[in-house]
Design an enzyme around this catalytic site. Structure first.
Site, PDB file in Angstrom:
ATOM      1  N   GLY A  50       0.921  47.570 -14.613  1.00 24.41           N
ATOM      2  CA  GLY A  50       0.193  48.473 -13.725  1.00 24.41           C
ATOM      3  C   GLY A  50      -1.223  47.977 -13.518  1.00 24.41           C
ATOM      4  CB  CYS A  53       1.814  43.320 -17.899  1.00 20.69           C
ATOM      5  SG  CYS A  53       0.294  42.681 -17.213  1.00 20.69           S
ATOM      6  CD  GLU A  97       8.461  42.587 -14.635  1.00 19.07           C
ATOM      7  OE1 GLU A  97       8.534  41.942 -15.693  1.00 19.07           O
ATOM      8  OE2 GLU A  97       7.496  43.311 -14.360  1.00 19.07           O
ATOM      9  CG  ASP A 125      22.171  51.755   3.682  1.00 20.03           C
ATOM     10  OD1 ASP A 125      22.774  50.802   3.172  1.00 20.03           O
ATOM     11  OD2 ASP A 125      20.958  51.736   3.952  1.00 20.03           O
ATOM     12  CE  LYS A 182      21.281  47.530   3.530  1.00 20.11           C
ATOM     13  NZ  LYS A 182      20.912  48.672   4.383  1.00 20.11           N
TER      14      LYS A 182
END
Ligand code: XMP
Length: 518
Positions: free
Chosen positions: A57, A84, A177, A232, A374
């Site tokens: 953050g 972090c 990540e 979708d 997605k």
């Protein structure tokens, strides 16, 4: 609703928190991201996570009022990984010391080497004696909290990897990540393994669970599903149909802002292929009438959103009193909508789907895809047997061509745009590039330009072409077409579509641009 083993990601506002979720989902681990200020002790107890990750953050724990997790995160008895800012939070809360960045900020590539003592988090990680990682921090840990030791260092980060083995608290200064930490997924894999996750988040299980949840929510009520023809809403419709059969009616609203041949394709797919009751509502006159003279993009979206709801509500009444409206809202829509500062003013971007649902709406929402990304929706579509031609379709926004026609919308512009877009997509398919591209489209620019065609002077529209690669639409890069492709496509468009005399190719990434022009 989920019965899966659950991991909680507490978000402190990093740009890449979503990537933590993606990496975990790839490991078949179910997780949810919640902003720090929505996570109370009571929330934590109810959520009952098997492990917790504290994200990065932008804040500094050295500031008064810095974002913090609830204290019970550290007394739950489950493994916690701080990344972090999450590392700094952990040290700060558990009795260590964090110092401001002055002179010690570190951004970009670094290499971490292991300490002598082994750590379960690092099992099989340091294959070549050191690992490339991605650093992006201002502040740094200056003293470890009691119980912690160092398990990895980099030249600029003496506390790159730290842990309290007894309590199973792990804290890393870099971002495992992101792609720039090439073996970061392995490290996250070790974390979920040591927390006892068995990888029970599969599409087959999700499908069964979603069907159960839809039946529970809807009972014997009626549902209408707004169908756009995109992946979708199509997947949502087929899933809901599987759950409640004839209680579902799909409403395909033709707002006059669709692409060439799109309405026919959607109708034939749903009515003929799936035999799902479908109302094809041609409301183009209504929408285009209301959009006349409107050039502000937000006003376009609001107008379209309002009319969509009017039309849905009309059809809800006509289909015998549907109380539910189904939408193909995705997880990034939900997450993007929660403002970092939180509080009561959070905006939910389920609205994004149709360009802005009104605050007050008589219909309750059914959103069976709100936990999926997605690419997960695409695998669910495959699980449900949707044809590949549909699953692979590029995303198409709810407001359709309205936001690809910057400025005022006219039927002349829409007609040119439709034909030019069809040529562009045909070119992309012919060159075998369609599946490499996340989304490609033409936009008609709000200007006229001078050209020379034959022996005459032309004064026609300019067209912008956009094609991007992306994983989830949140960030994107322009697609590097060859010059040959671009000039062949420009020539074809100008030759085949009257009214266009110039073609531009957009080479902006997102950020700073967005995918759509408006
Ligand atoms: P942007 O332009 O925000 O687009 O980078 C990201 C993705 O979202 C789609 N998009 C929309 N979809 N209603 C939608 O249903 C909208 O108002 C809307 N605006 C953008 C866009 O096509 C891309 O896939």
């Amino acid at each position: 609703m989920t019965q899966h083993q659950r991991l909680l990601i507490i978000d402190f506002g990093s740009q890449v928190t979503q990537l933590i979720a993606r990496r975990l989902r790839e490991l078949n681990v179910y997780c949810e991201i919640h902003p720090f200020n929505h996570v109370s002790d009571a929330f934590l107890r109810d959520f009952a996570p098997r492990a917790v990750i504290l994200s990065g953050g932008p804040a500094s724990v050295c500031d008064a009022g810095a974002p913090m997790p609830p204290a019970s995160v550290f007394t739950l008895g489950v493994p916690v990984l701080g990344i972090c800012y999450g590392q700094q939070v952990m040290m700060h809360c558990l009795g260590g010391r964090v110092e401001r960045g002055e002179g010690s900020a570190e951004f970009g590539r670094a290499h971490v080497t292991p300490a002598d003592d082994p750590l379960d988090l690092l099992e099989g990680w340091f294959e070549s004696g050191r690992e490339q990682v991605w650093m992006s921090h201002g502040d740094h840990v200056a003293a470890l909290a009691p119980g912690f030791a160092v398990y990895g260092t980099s030249p600029g980060a003496p506390f790159a990897i730290t842990a309290d083995k007894a309590r199973r608290f792990y804290a890393v200064q870099f971002h495992p990540e992101v792609h720039h930490t090439p073996r970061g997924a392995r490290l996250l894999g070790n974390f979920v393994a040591l927390a006892g996750f068995t990888g029970d988040w599969t599409m087959g299980a999700y499908r069964d669970e979603a069907i159960r949840a839809i039946r529970e929510q809807v009972g014997d009520g009626k549902v209408i599903c707004g169908l756009s023809g995109g992946v979708d809403s199509s997947v949502a419709a087929v899933l809901i149909h599987e759950a409640i059969g004839e209680q579902l009616t799909c409403v395909f609203v033709d707002h006059g802002l669709l692409r060439l041949g799109e309405a026919e394709q959607v109708v034939s797919m749903f009515r003929d292929h799936y035999n799902i009751p479908l109302v094809h509502a041609d409301e183009s006159a209504l929408f285009l009438g209301a959009l006349e003279g409107v050039s502000d993009p937000e006003k376009k979206r609001k107008t379209i959103g309002r009319l969509f709801i009017d039309v849905f509500q009309k059809h809800a009444t006509e289909t015998g009193g549907a109380e539910f409206l189904a939408q193909g809202t995705l997880y990034p829509d939900v997450i993007e909508s929660v403002s970092f500062s939180g509080g009561p003013s959070v905006t939910i971007k389920s609205h994004h789907n149709v360009g802005g649902l009104p605050e007050k709406m008589g219909l309750k929402l059914v959103e069976p895809l709100r936990e999926l990304f997605k690419d997960e929706v695409r695998s669910l579509g495959r699980e449900l047997g949707l044809p590949e031609s549909f699953i692979g379709r590029h995303p198409f926004p709810g407001p359709g061509l309205a936001i690809r026609c910057p400025g005022e919308i006219t039927s002349e512009k829409l007609d040119i745009l439709r034909r030019a877009d069809a040529v562009y997509i045909d070119q992309i398919r012919k060159h075998g590039l369609y599946d490499e591209i996340w989304q490609a489209f033409a936009a008609i620019l709000p200007m006229r330009t001078v050209g020379v065609m034959g022996d005459g002077r032309s004064y026609d529209y300019a067209l912008g072409l956009r094609a991007v690669t992306s994983v989830d639409g949140m960030t994107a890069d322009y697609y590097p077409f060859s010059h040959e492709f671009l000039s062949e496509t420009a020539t074809r468009i100008i030759n085949e579509v009257r009214g266009v005399n110039r073609v531009f190719y957009d080479v902006t990434s997102k950020p700073p641009g967005t995918i759509e022009l408006e």
